[in-house]
Design a protein around this motif. Sequence first.
Motif, PDB file in Angstrom:
ATOM      1  N   PHE A  30      95.363  -5.646 -24.091  1.00 21.66           N
ATOM      2  CA  PHE A  30      94.018  -5.275 -24.521  1.00 21.66           C
ATOM      3  C   PHE A  30      93.121  -6.498 -24.591  1.00 21.66           C
ATOM      4  N   VAL A  31      91.884  -6.317 -24.130  1.00 26.14           N
ATOM      5  CA  VAL A  31      90.923  -7.430 -24.123  1.00 26.14           C
ATOM      6  C   VAL A  31      89.753  -7.183 -25.064  1.00 26.14           C
ATOM      7  N   GLY A  32      89.696  -6.002 -25.704  1.00 27.54           N
ATOM      8  CA  GLY A  32      88.600  -5.754 -26.625  1.00 27.54           C
ATOM      9  C   GLY A  32      88.645  -4.370 -27.218  1.00 27.54           C
ATOM     10  N   LEU A  33      87.790  -4.169 -28.204  1.00 30.16           N
ATOM     11  CA  LEU A  33      87.597  -2.854 -28.813  1.00 30.16           C
ATOM     12  C   LEU A  33      86.103  -2.677 -29.052  1.00 30.16           C
ATOM     13  N   VAL A  34      85.569  -1.602 -28.527  1.00 35.40           N
ATOM     14  CA  VAL A  34      84.166  -1.269 -28.776  1.00 35.40           C
ATOM     15  C   VAL A  34      84.121   0.121 -29.394  1.00 35.40           C
ATOM     16  N   ALA A  35      82.989   0.452 -29.986  1.00 36.20           N
ATOM     17  CA  ALA A  35      82.868   1.721 -30.699  1.00 36.20           C
ATOM     18  C   ALA A  35      81.531   2.371 -30.403  1.00 36.20           C
ATOM     19  N   GLY A  36      81.537   3.694 -30.404  1.00 37.61           N
ATOM     20  CA  GLY A  36      80.313   4.458 -30.227  1.00 37.61           C
ATOM     21  C   GLY A  36      80.131   5.433 -31.373  1.00 37.61           C
ATOM     22  N   GLY A  37      79.354   6.480 -31.118  1.00 34.49           N
ATOM     23  CA  GLY A  37      79.169   7.529 -32.113  1.00 34.49           C
ATOM     24  C   GLY A  37      78.461   7.060 -33.370  1.00 34.49           C
ATOM     25  N   SER A  38      78.934   7.539 -34.514  1.00 34.91           N
ATOM     26  CA  SER A  38      78.243   7.285 -35.773  1.00 34.91           C
ATOM     27  C   SER A  38      78.292   5.816 -36.188  1.00 34.91           C
ATOM     28  N   LEU A  39      79.227   5.043 -35.642  1.00 35.12           N
ATOM     29  CA  LEU A  39      79.250   3.615 -35.958  1.00 35.12           C
ATOM     30  C   LEU A  39      77.984   2.914 -35.476  1.00 35.12           C
ATOM     31  N   LEU A  40      77.377   3.435 -34.420  1.00 37.21           N
ATOM     32  CA  LEU A  40      76.173   2.800 -33.884  1.00 37.21           C
ATOM     33  C   LEU A  40      74.974   2.994 -34.796  1.00 37.21           C
ATOM     34  N   SER A  41      74.906   4.172 -35.421  1.00 33.91           N
ATOM     35  CA  SER A  41      73.746   4.483 -36.247  1.00 33.91           C
ATOM     36  C   SER A  41      73.934   4.098 -37.701  1.00 33.91           C
ATOM     37  N   GLY A  42      75.147   3.682 -38.062  1.00 35.76           N
ATOM     38  CA  GLY A  42      75.414   3.351 -39.453  1.00 35.76           C
ATOM     39  C   GLY A  42      75.540   4.558 -40.343  1.00 35.76           C
ATOM     40  N   ASN A  43      75.808   5.731 -39.744  1.00 34.23           N
ATOM     41  CA  ASN A  43      75.879   6.968 -40.522  1.00 34.23           C
ATOM     42  C   ASN A  43      77.304   7.395 -40.827  1.00 34.23           C
ATOM     43  N   VAL A  44      78.235   6.466 -40.830  1.00 35.01           N
ATOM     44  CA  VAL A  44      79.620   6.829 -41.112  1.00 35.01           C
ATOM     45  C   VAL A  44      79.768   7.155 -42.596  1.00 35.01           C
ATOM     46  N   ASP A  45      80.335   8.320 -42.877  1.00 37.82           N
ATOM     47  CA  ASP A  45      80.644   8.679 -44.258  1.00 37.82           C
ATOM     48  C   ASP A  45      82.083   9.170 -44.318  1.00 37.82           C
ATOM     49  N   GLU A  46      82.495   9.661 -45.447  1.00 36.06           N
ATOM     50  CA  GLU A  46      83.897  10.044 -45.621  1.00 36.06           C
ATOM     51  C   GLU A  46      84.320  11.194 -44.719  1.00 36.06           C
ATOM     52  N   TYR A  47      83.345  11.930 -44.153  1.00 37.31           N
ATOM     53  CA  TYR A  47      83.663  13.062 -43.278  1.00 37.31           C
ATOM     54  C   TYR A  47      83.631  12.696 -41.797  1.00 37.31           C
ATOM     55  N   SER A  48      83.290  11.471 -41.483  1.00 34.66           N
ATOM     56  CA  SER A  48      83.099  11.059 -40.094  1.00 34.66           C
ATOM     57  C   SER A  48      84.425  10.818 -39.390  1.00 34.66           C
ATOM     58  N   ASP A  49      84.451  11.118 -38.091  1.00 36.44           N
ATOM     59  CA  ASP A  49      85.519  10.605 -37.255  1.00 36.44           C
ATOM     60  C   ASP A  49      85.062   9.261 -36.688  1.00 36.44           C
ATOM     61  N   LEU A  50      85.937   8.601 -35.955  1.00 38.08           N
ATOM     62  CA  LEU A  50      85.594   7.345 -35.315  1.00 38.08           C
ATOM     63  C   LEU A  50      85.782   7.490 -33.819  1.00 38.08           C
ATOM     64  N   ASP A  51      84.803   7.026 -33.065  1.00 35.03           N
ATOM     65  CA  ASP A  51      84.872   7.021 -31.609  1.00 35.03           C
ATOM     66  C   ASP A  51      85.134   5.585 -31.163  1.00 35.03           C
ATOM     67  N   LEU A  52      86.379   5.309 -30.796  1.00 32.99           N
ATOM     68  CA  LEU A  52      86.811   3.955 -30.493  1.00 32.99           C
ATOM     69  C   LEU A  52      87.216   3.836 -29.029  1.00 32.99           C
ATOM     70  N   ILE A  53      86.889   2.712 -28.441  1.00 41.23           N
ATOM     71  CA  ILE A  53      87.128   2.496 -27.016  1.00 41.23           C
ATOM     72  C   ILE A  53      87.946   1.220 -26.839  1.00 41.23           C
ATOM     73  N   PRO A  54      89.283   1.333 -26.778  1.00 41.64           N
ATOM     74  CA  PRO A  54      90.091   0.164 -26.466  1.00 41.64           C
ATOM     75  C   PRO A  54      89.877  -0.249 -25.003  1.00 41.64           C
ATOM     76  N   VAL A  55      89.589  -1.523 -24.788  1.00 42.12           N
ATOM     77  CA  VAL A  55      89.340  -2.036 -23.444  1.00 42.12           C
ATOM     78  C   VAL A  55      90.613  -2.708 -22.955  1.00 42.12           C
ATOM     79  N   VAL A  56      91.106  -2.222 -21.821  1.00 43.72           N
ATOM     80  CA  VAL A  56      92.399  -2.637 -21.296  1.00 43.72           C
ATOM     81  C   VAL A  56      92.177  -3.563 -20.112  1.00 43.72           C
ATOM     82  N   ALA A  57      92.989  -4.605 -19.996  1.00 42.95           N
ATOM     83  CA  ALA A  57      92.954  -5.467 -18.820  1.00 42.95           C
ATOM     84  C   ALA A  57      93.227  -4.643 -17.573  1.00 42.95           C
ATOM     85  N   ASP A  58      92.516  -4.954 -16.494  1.00 38.66           N
ATOM     86  CA  ASP A  58      92.602  -4.150 -15.275  1.00 38.66           C
ATOM     87  C   ASP A  58      94.038  -3.895 -14.843  1.00 38.66           C
ATOM     88  N   GLU A  59      94.853  -4.953 -14.845  1.00 39.07           N
ATOM     89  CA  GLU A  59      96.211  -4.849 -14.314  1.00 39.07           C
ATOM     90  C   GLU A  59      97.137  -4.006 -15.183  1.00 39.07           C
TER      91      GLU A  59
END
Length: 270
Positions: A30-59
């Motif tokens: 793995f070369v990184g982790l990025v996130a989308g969804g509610s993490l972008l807007s700062g609206n994460v609360d106790e009911y939120s899921d997380l949208d996570l994007i593990p970035v994998v080396a090409d090979e």
Amino acid sequence: MSQPSLPTLPETHQQFLESLLKHLRDDDRFVGLVAGGSLLSGNVDEYSDLDLIPVVADEHHAAVMAQRIQLCGTWGKLLSGFTGEHVGEPRLVICLYDDPLLHIDFKFVTAADLADRIEDPVILWQRHGDLAESFSDTVAEHPMPDPQWIEDRFWVWIHYAATKLGRGELFEVVDFLGFVRGQVLGPLALVSAGHLPRGVRRLETNVPDFAAKLRGTVAAYDATSCGEAIEQCVHLYKELRDQLAPADLVRRDDAERASVAYLQQVRAAK
């Protein structure tokens, strides 16, 4: 675009994310982790899921994809996980974890894949410090409602709903009303207020005045209630169409008149 510190999260989400980051740092694939969804807007609360994007080396991407569910099982107490072919995204793994009980969506991508995106994710961690280059020459493009596509179909849908009402198939009508809220009315209302067209998500917060009117499209299992709800869908669609329609929109006036008249005929018969 890179951010050195994690967003402020509920404690359960924070603990999971910190544990995940340790796993990823210790795995050279793995070369990184990025996130989308509610993490972008700062609206994460106790009911939120997380949208996570593990970035994998090409090979390593093919190998990671082959064992992606098993890999998710090493990142926490996985209760259930399945891939996202049903939404056209096999790179996605939808997970439910315990201790803490959290819904986490993972999408396994390469750095090059980040160029094709619907939003600009936040970089939570990167191994080499160059992940932001994946965004530098491209622009995020979120799918937007097509007014002509909707107009060409809406009145056919209204006629369909009226036939189900006439036959007494009220469950079909209730399903139809949810479809129209999620695919037409909610997205158009959000766009009208400057938000991204994400169905009816956070509609009560982002467009409260419209949300109050949208309540009229939520029907009880009753023919009169269902008929009134279809009529409200027509009213709200026309209101949004008048507000948002481009100058070159081809209005299907004949289809509108015929379908609305048929709906009224069915309602009168009921």
